[in-house]
Motif scaffolding. Structure first.
Motif, PDB file in Angstrom:
ATOM      1  N   VAL A 147       0.857  -1.188   0.000  1.00 57.85           N
ATOM      2  CA  VAL A 147       0.000   0.000   0.000  1.00 57.85           C
ATOM      3  C   VAL A 147       0.894   1.239   0.000  1.00 57.85           C
ATOM      4  N   ASP A 148       0.458   2.289  -0.661  1.00 59.45           N
ATOM      5  CA  ASP A 148       1.164   3.573  -0.801  1.00 59.45           C
ATOM      6  C   ASP A 148       2.309   3.542  -1.797  1.00 59.45           C
ATOM      7  N   SER A 168       5.467   2.224   9.906  1.00 59.07           N
ATOM      8  CA  SER A 168       4.296   1.434   9.547  1.00 59.07           C
ATOM      9  C   SER A 168       4.419   0.979   8.097  1.00 59.07           C
ATOM     10  N   THR A 169       3.938  -0.232   7.841  1.00 60.72           N
ATOM     11  CA  THR A 169       3.889  -0.774   6.480  1.00 60.72           C
ATOM     12  C   THR A 169       2.546  -1.477   6.323  1.00 60.72           C
ATOM     13  N   GLN A 170       1.896  -1.282   5.172  1.00 58.31           N
ATOM     14  CA  GLN A 170       0.623  -1.947   4.906  1.00 58.31           C
ATOM     15  C   GLN A 170       0.730  -2.792   3.644  1.00 58.31           C
ATOM     16  N   TYR A 171       0.042  -3.927   3.685  1.00 59.03           N
ATOM     17  CA  TYR A 171      -0.038  -4.817   2.535  1.00 59.03           C
ATOM     18  C   TYR A 171      -1.478  -5.235   2.320  1.00 59.03           C
ATOM     19  N   LEU A 192      -6.517  -6.462   4.200  1.00 54.40           N
ATOM     20  CA  LEU A 192      -5.507  -5.445   4.478  1.00 54.40           C
ATOM     21  C   LEU A 192      -4.868  -5.751   5.825  1.00 54.40           C
ATOM     22  N   THR A 248      -1.860  -4.218   8.559  1.00 56.22           N
ATOM     23  CA  THR A 248      -1.030  -3.070   8.910  1.00 56.22           C
ATOM     24  C   THR A 248      -0.012  -3.527   9.941  1.00 56.22           C
ATOM     25  N   ASN A 280       2.908  -2.222  12.441  1.00 53.84           N
ATOM     26  CA  ASN A 280       3.480  -1.051  13.121  1.00 53.84           C
ATOM     27  C   ASN A 280       4.707  -1.490  13.906  1.00 53.84           C
ATOM     28  N   ASN A 315      -1.863  -5.833  12.567  1.00 54.83           N
ATOM     29  CA  ASN A 315      -3.295  -5.619  12.751  1.00 54.83           C
ATOM     30  C   ASN A 315      -4.051  -5.963  11.475  1.00 54.83           C
ATOM     31  N   ASP A 321      -7.670  -5.594   9.215  1.00 57.41           N
ATOM     32  CA  ASP A 321      -8.766  -4.659   8.993  1.00 57.41           C
ATOM     33  C   ASP A 321     -10.058  -5.322   9.461  1.00 57.41           C
TER      34      ASP A 321
END
Length: 182
Positions: A61-62, A89-92, A120, A122, A124, A148, A150
């Motif tokens: 993500v991003d 933080s990293t999101q996938y 999703l 996250t 941290n 974490n 979603d």
């Protein structure tokens, strides 16, 4: 005589310079660098057993990159995910049973999308830079890592996640850091 002394001094300086230089440092491939987060995928019905996810696609993500290690892999029972070293933080997006929807235009890839069940996650953490060596520079290790899910997703395929230790840190990618049950 003075010329000869000057020549000897010059030779001595050059020899000192030559022998004090080191060959170029090269960071060996075997040197541990910034580790990735390792997640084992478990069977929700029996948490002692690993369980494959089929046709998995992992998208950052991003930055919208598709993680090539998992680009439509037929099946996988663990993940190695790189974490951002410049952010906390990293999101996938993890897409199970992924397939390409070509929107009826197989020759035009610009309108293609990936269909499947998307979840999703996250991650941290806090970052710590550790000096490795002059050749390798620094690596980042990650402290107080949390993962974490979603919870607003009604069609979530990842049922739960569990850190393997309290105050989870990521210093080495050879052992799992989290488990996710599905």
């Amino acid at each position: 005589m003075r010329k000869r002394n000057l020549s000897l001094i010059l030779i001595a300086i050059m020899a000192l310079y030559y022998f004090s230089c080191e060959r170029d440092d090269i960071c060996p491939d075997s040197t541990p660098t910034t580790p990735r987060l390792k997640i084992d995928l478990l069977d929700v019905a029996n948490s002692d057993n690993k369980k494959n996810v089929f046709d998995l696609v992992v998208i950052g993500v991003d930055n919208d990159f598709i993680l090539e290690d998992y680009n439509f892999i037929e099946r996988v029972d663990s993940l190695l995910l790189p974490l951002k070293t410049t952010e906390n933080s990293t999101q996938y997006i993890l897409i199970k049973d992924a397939s390409i929807n070509d929107a009826g235009t197989p020759d035009d890839t610009s309108d293609d999308t990936i269909d499947g069940n998307q979840d999703l996650i996250t991650i941290n953490y806090s970052r710590e830079e550790v000096y490795v060596s002059r050749a390798c520079g620094y690596k980042t290790i990650f402290r107080n890592v949390t993962l974490n899910l979603d919870t607003n997703d009604p069609d979530r395929w990842i049922v739960s996640r569990q850190p393997l230790t309290d105050n989870q840190s990521v210093e080495d990618e050879t052992a799992a850091h989290f488990t996710m049950s599905h």
